[in-house]
Design an enzyme around this catalytic site. Structure first.
Site, PDB file in Angstrom:
ATOM      1  N   LEU A 186      66.472  59.289  70.084  1.00 42.67           N
ATOM      2  CA  LEU A 186      67.231  60.529  70.092  1.00 42.67           C
ATOM      3  C   LEU A 186      67.227  61.045  68.655  1.00 42.67           C
ATOM      4  O   LEU A 186      67.374  60.259  67.709  1.00 42.67           O
ATOM      5  CB  LEU A 186      68.676  60.308  70.557  1.00 42.67           C
ATOM      6  N   ASP A 187      67.080  62.350  68.469  1.00 46.21           N
ATOM      7  CA  ASP A 187      67.047  62.920  67.127  1.00 46.21           C
ATOM      8  C   ASP A 187      68.324  62.598  66.357  1.00 46.21           C
ATOM      9  O   ASP A 187      69.379  62.321  66.938  1.00 46.21           O
ATOM     10  CB  ASP A 187      66.887  64.443  67.198  1.00 46.21           C
ATOM     11  N   TYR A 188      68.216  62.675  65.040  1.00 50.28           N
ATOM     12  CA  TYR A 188      69.346  62.402  64.133  1.00 50.28           C
ATOM     13  C   TYR A 188      70.590  63.193  64.529  1.00 50.28           C
ATOM     14  O   TYR A 188      71.703  62.661  64.540  1.00 50.28           O
ATOM     15  CB  TYR A 188      68.907  62.755  62.705  1.00 50.28           C
TER      16      TYR A 188
END
Length: 240
Positions: free
Chosen positions: A103-105
């Site tokens: 999952l993106d930052y």
């Protein structure tokens, strides 16, 4: 004598995924019976002594975790910039854990964490088409005809997206919008880019479902271990 591919044996030891195990082999970091191996696809048996970076492999008991990832964490086992990672919270678990996919930052939500390479392969390989549902808040309105386009698939710079499921949760009359989108692909920043295609910025993004799993009972930063029947169901669903 039963044999298995070397990359699978490395993955089963909880070190990394099969794909990344191949990279370890190519980089000359893997030895079998004290001999350097750089050949991909080598078959090994339980009697063979396999070491990675000088450490002999032992098969760990599989661990499968559902984690409610907060935004502001890197989906990796470690980060060279010393930022917080999704693995930091599991320091008291004696296993080599890594995230299943990413999952993106700036994205929060449901992330699976494991030491099980074969499980990771089933959950992340595109051919298994595991469904993931995201709740999306945008800074504007996705018009009805644009919603229909998105459902059918839109062309991004890395190709056309597969058809998706899309549901409007809230429409604030021109100000912002909350939607739920279900996809089975896993391209980099895909959901954000799908909305950017229509000139919208995603201001909040949370993965709320992975296949049949949800975040019920968890707050951000909390986790639980998957039950054996949940693991079996995920594996069965990946093979449908």
């Amino acid at each position: 004598m039963n044999t298995t591919r070397l990359n699978k044996k490395i993955a089963d030891a909880g070190i990394t995924s099969r794909r990344k195990a191949d990279k370890l082999i190519e980089e000359g970091r893997v030895y079998v019976n004290d001999k350097l191996v750089t050949e991909l696809g080598l078959q090994v048996s339980d009697k063979d002594r396999v070491t990675v970076d000088g450490i002999q492999l032992t098969k760990e008991e599989p661990v499968h975790i559902l984690y409610y990832k907060p935004s502001g964490e890197i989906s990796a086992a470690e980060d060279d910039k010393k930022r917080d990672t999704v693995i930091d919270i599991f320091h008291d678990i004696d296993a080599r854990l890594y995230p299943v996919g990413r999952l993106d930052y700036d994205t929060s939500g449901l992330l699976l964490v494991t030491n099980d390479g074969e499980f990771t392969q089933l959950m992340t390989h595109p051919k298994f088409e595991m469904k993931k549902t995201y709740r999306v808040k945008t800074d504007g309105i996705l018009l009805r005809h644009q919603q229909d386009e998105m459902r059918r698939g839109i062309r991004l710079d890395d190709g056309k997206t597969a058809p998706c499921e899309l549901k409007v949760i809230r429409d604030k009359g021109g100000k912002d919008m909350i939607l739920e989108i279900t996809i089975h692909e896993g391209r980099n920043r895909q959901v954000r880019r799908m909305f950017e295609h229509f000139g919208l910025n995603v201001t909040k993004l949370t993965r709320i479902r992975f296949d049949f799993l949800t975040l019920d009972g968890l707050k951000e930063g909390e986790y639980r271990f998957l039950k054996p029947h949940e693991v079996k169901k995920l594996i069965a669903n990946s093979k449908k």
